[in-house]
Enzyme design. Structure first.
Site, PDB file in Angstrom:
ATOM      1  CE  LYS A   1      -3.861   1.982   2.633  1.00  0.00           C
ATOM      2  NZ  LYS A   1      -4.692   1.819   3.861  1.00  0.00           N
TER       3      LYS A   1
ATOM      4  CG  HIS B   1      -3.074   5.149   0.118  1.00  0.00           C
ATOM      5  ND1 HIS B   1      -3.033   4.145  -0.826  1.00  0.00           N
ATOM      6  CD2 HIS B   1      -4.246   4.972   0.788  1.00  0.00           C
ATOM      7  CE1 HIS B   1      -4.135   3.418  -0.767  1.00  0.00           C
ATOM      8  NE2 HIS B   1      -4.879   3.893   0.218  1.00  0.00           N
TER       9      HIS B   1
END
Length: 226
Positions: free
Chosen positions: A106, A108
């Site tokens: 991921k 963010h």
């Protein structure tokens, strides 16, 4: 309520709920198998609770005071590790954290590939897997864990061991034990499946096991089945 069951009851349940099927199936290794186990079919509270109880029982028996974290490989291991952690606390009073991985990092928010306990402190880990045939998924998990300084692997628990020979004549569970010097256990195996196979499929399963299976007399490293 404690839902602890033994390996025979587990296989019986898997057959009833459709997670254990009989027929003709091509495995990842290319072999044509007369049976197939898909834990993804277990998708309600009763089934997940039964599975988690079995994993919790195995953890208590083999990893009590040896591990404090459960790792569930994406995707099927995600609900299994979370449910097992809950069962350990509810049924046995054992508190563990749990961790699972994303298939892609991921970029963010919190970022990274790990969710849950991200090993900011040292942890002794037990991997929770569903079925082991060739050990491909476990090898992928080992790569993830080996790159984490605070993560030390204590062992592995799988629900079903197909007990199939690999290139060196040993099963994947045997190879994992020897290669990584860890404890590895299965809740049930092909031997338990045979007890619940319909009569019309038993002969084909026996032939498949005769051709590809690791027989009890060949087990130089104990698989640690319950």
């Amino acid at each position: 309520m404690t839902t602890s069951i033994n390996e025979n009851e587990l296989v019986s349940f898997l057959a009833k709920c459709g997670a254990l099927k009989f027929g003709s199936f091509v495995t990842k290794s290319g072999r044509v198998s007369p049976y197939f186990v898909n834990m993804g079919t277990v998708c309600d509270g009763e089934g997940v609770s039964l599975l988690a109880s079995c994993y919790a029982k195995a953890f208590k028996e083999h990893f009590m005071n040896k591990a404090d974290n459960l790792f569930g490989p994406a995707y099927k291991g995600i609900p299994l590790c979370a449910a097992t952690s809950a069962a350990l606390y509810k049924e046995h009073g054992i508190k563990t954290s749990f961790t699972y991985n994303r298939k892609e990092a991921k970029d963010h928010g919190e970022g990274g590939v790990l969710v849950g306990d991200t090993y900011s402190e040292k942890r002794q880990i037990v991997i929770i897997e569903d079925v082991i045939t060739a050990g491909t998924s476990i090898e992928e998990t080992m790569k993830i864990i080996s790159g984490i300084p605070n993560a030390k692997l204590a062992g592995l628990i799988v629900a079903m061991d197909r007990k199939e020979k690999l290139g060196d004549g040993k099963s994947a569970l045997q190879q994992v034990k020897e290669k990584y010097k860890i404890e590895a256990y299965s809740i049930a195996s092909i031997d338990d499946i045979l007890k619940f196979a319909p009569e019309e499929h038993k002969e084909s399963i026996e032939k498949y096991r005769s051709q590809w299976g690791v027989k009890s007399g060949e087990l130089k490293v104990e698989s640690g089945e319950l």
